[in-house]
Design a protein around this motif. Structure first.
Motif, PDB file in Angstrom:
ATOM      1  N   THR A 124      10.247  15.981  17.119  1.00 42.93           N
ATOM      2  CA  THR A 124      10.912  16.948  17.611  1.00 42.93           C
ATOM      3  C   THR A 124      11.725  16.356  18.485  1.00 42.93           C
ATOM      4  OG1 THR A 124       9.025  18.583  17.271  1.00 42.93           O
ATOM      5  CG2 THR A 124      10.976  19.641  19.043  1.00 42.93           C
ATOM      6  N   TYR A 125      11.791  15.577  19.952  1.00 45.24           N
ATOM      7  CA  TYR A 125      12.476  14.988  20.499  1.00 45.24           C
ATOM      8  C   TYR A 125      14.292  14.256  19.962  1.00 45.24           C
ATOM      9  CZ  TYR A 125       9.414  15.911  23.528  1.00 45.24           C
ATOM     10  OH  TYR A 125       8.292  16.653  24.825  1.00 45.24           O
ATOM     11  N   LEU A 126      13.136  13.247  18.302  1.00 40.16           N
ATOM     12  CA  LEU A 126      14.603  13.077  18.177  1.00 40.16           C
ATOM     13  C   LEU A 126      15.454  14.040  16.866  1.00 40.16           C
ATOM     14  CD1 LEU A 126      11.896   9.331  17.039  1.00 40.16           C
ATOM     15  CD2 LEU A 126      14.106   9.810  19.191  1.00 40.16           C
ATOM     16  N   GLY A 127      14.226  14.676  16.137  1.00 42.80           N
ATOM     17  CA  GLY A 127      15.378  16.252  15.603  1.00 42.80           C
ATOM     18  C   GLY A 127      15.874  16.523  15.609  1.00 42.80           C
ATOM     19  N   ALA A 128      15.570  16.839  17.285  1.00 41.07           N
ATOM     20  CA  ALA A 128      16.838  17.679  18.057  1.00 41.07           C
ATOM     21  C   ALA A 128      17.814  17.019  18.725  1.00 41.07           C
ATOM     22  CB  ALA A 128      16.150  18.169  19.099  1.00 41.07           C
ATOM     23  N   THR A 129      18.150  15.578  18.169  1.00 35.35           N
ATOM     24  CA  THR A 129      19.440  14.495  18.803  1.00 35.35           C
ATOM     25  C   THR A 129      19.259  14.048  20.280  1.00 35.35           C
ATOM     26  OG1 THR A 129      21.095  16.184  20.335  1.00 35.35           O
ATOM     27  CG2 THR A 129      20.773  16.176  16.781  1.00 35.35           C
ATOM     28  N   SER A 130      17.463  14.090  20.213  1.00 30.02           N
ATOM     29  CA  SER A 130      17.793  13.853  21.881  1.00 30.02           C
ATOM     30  C   SER A 130      17.775  11.662  21.798  1.00 30.02           C
ATOM     31  CB  SER A 130      15.799  13.655  22.162  1.00 30.02           C
ATOM     32  OG  SER A 130      15.741  12.608  23.229  1.00 30.02           O
ATOM     33  N   LYS A 131      18.650  11.597  22.949  1.00 30.30           N
ATOM     34  CA  LYS A 131      18.391  10.105  22.604  1.00 30.30           C
ATOM     35  C   LYS A 131      18.296   9.035  23.122  1.00 30.30           C
ATOM     36  CE  LYS A 131      22.675   9.674  20.324  1.00 30.30           C
ATOM     37  NZ  LYS A 131      22.329   9.773  18.750  1.00 30.30           N
ATOM     38  N   LEU A 132      16.327   9.303  23.235  1.00 32.68           N
ATOM     39  CA  LEU A 132      15.155   8.715  24.067  1.00 32.68           C
ATOM     40  C   LEU A 132      15.692   6.874  23.768  1.00 32.68           C
ATOM     41  CD1 LEU A 132      12.263  10.978  23.567  1.00 32.68           C
ATOM     42  CD2 LEU A 132      13.653   9.807  25.421  1.00 32.68           C
ATOM     43  N   LYS A 133      15.309   6.518  24.495  1.00 29.92           N
ATOM     44  CA  LYS A 133      15.186   5.096  24.557  1.00 29.92           C
ATOM     45  C   LYS A 133      13.590   4.235  23.971  1.00 29.92           C
ATOM     46  CE  LYS A 133      19.999   4.588  25.686  1.00 29.92           C
ATOM     47  NZ  LYS A 133      20.994   3.593  24.692  1.00 29.92           N
ATOM     48  N   VAL A 134      13.731   3.237  23.629  1.00 31.08           N
ATOM     49  CA  VAL A 134      12.847   2.711  23.519  1.00 31.08           C
ATOM     50  C   VAL A 134      12.847   0.943  24.435  1.00 31.08           C
ATOM     51  CG1 VAL A 134      12.185   2.609  21.526  1.00 31.08           C
ATOM     52  CG2 VAL A 134      13.481   0.834  22.206  1.00 31.08           C
ATOM     53  N   SER A 135      11.519   1.258  24.891  1.00 27.58           N
ATOM     54  CA  SER A 135      11.645   0.002  26.270  1.00 27.58           C
ATOM     55  C   SER A 135       9.902  -1.357  26.274  1.00 27.58           C
ATOM     56  CB  SER A 135      11.013   0.736  27.831  1.00 27.58           C
ATOM     57  OG  SER A 135      11.176   0.228  28.249  1.00 27.58           O
ATOM     58  N   THR A 136      10.236  -1.867  26.375  1.00 26.47           N
ATOM     59  CA  THR A 136       8.998  -2.735  26.060  1.00 26.47           C
ATOM     60  C   THR A 136       7.739  -2.909  28.143  1.00 26.47           C
ATOM     61  OG1 THR A 136       9.891  -4.730  27.101  1.00 26.47           O
ATOM     62  CG2 THR A 136       9.730  -4.420  24.406  1.00 26.47           C
ATOM     63  N   ARG A 137       6.773  -2.626  26.978  1.00 23.81           N
ATOM     64  CA  ARG A 137       5.601  -2.876  28.219  1.00 23.81           C
ATOM     65  C   ARG A 137       5.323  -3.852  28.147  1.00 23.81           C
ATOM     66  NH1 ARG A 137       0.481   1.560  27.974  1.00 23.81           N
ATOM     67  NH2 ARG A 137       2.084   2.852  26.319  1.00 23.81           N
TER      68      ARG A 137
END
Length: 176
Positions: A124-137
């Motif tokens: 939902t977040y990505l489909g709503a054009t959110s620009k979440l990023k990835v981060s290694t843990r």
């Protein structure tokens, strides 16, 4: 600066040839792009060398988890690794299935979005054009007495990659 990223949802998968993987039932999407930065200084002022990432990618544990699709990730960083309890509660949103360093020296990755509550939220977040990023843990120790531009260097032989999560504030802005 060129940034590679894309996501694909089940309804788009057929035209891209991913229907056997992104079935809309168990796997509801896929994300591919830059997941880590070899030879990079994180925003928390730690240096991660290319050697560190090469060690990670050559690690028998990481290879096994990628091959067996058991490197689960979450929305937001948790303390410590993904556990059986995380899975039981449906808090895993995706599975990291591939990690590599491309010809331009970027740390690339691919993840499948799961049909869990967390995965549906991520879609939902990505489909709503959110620009979440990835981060290694992960965890590692500093090399004693070694600095890059005045900042500590993570020992490439000590770093243990736990997973890659989707976050609001990643350690590297270059990530997808």
């Amino acid at each position: 600066k060129e940034r590679v990223e894309w996501y694909l949802f089940a309804d788009e998968a057929k035209e891209k040839g991913f229907t056997d993987l992104i079935d809309g039932v168990d796997i509801i999407g896929m994300v591919e792009g830059q997941f880590f930065q070899p030879d990079g200084m994180s925003r928390n002022k730690r240096w991660y060398s290319r050697k560190l990432w090469e060690n990670v990618l050559n690690s028998a544990d990481v290879k096994n988890r990628l091959l067996n699709h058991t490197m689960f990730g979450e929305i937001g960083h948790s303390d410590g690794p993904v556990t059986d309890m995380t899975l039981r509660k449906g808090e895993a949103s995706h599975i990291i299935t591939d990690l590599w360093i491309d010809g331009k020296g970027r740390g690339m990755g691919r993840a499948y979005i799961l049909n869990t509550e967390a995965g549906r939220n991520l879609k939902t977040y990505l489909g709503a054009t959110s620009k979440l990023k990835v981060s290694t843990r992960g965890e590692g120790v500093y090399l004693e007495g070694q600095y890059h531009d005045g900042h500590p260097v993570i020992d490439p032989d000590s770093y243990d990659l736990q997973t890659v999560d989707f976050v609001l504030n990643p350690g590297f802005l270059e990530t997808s």
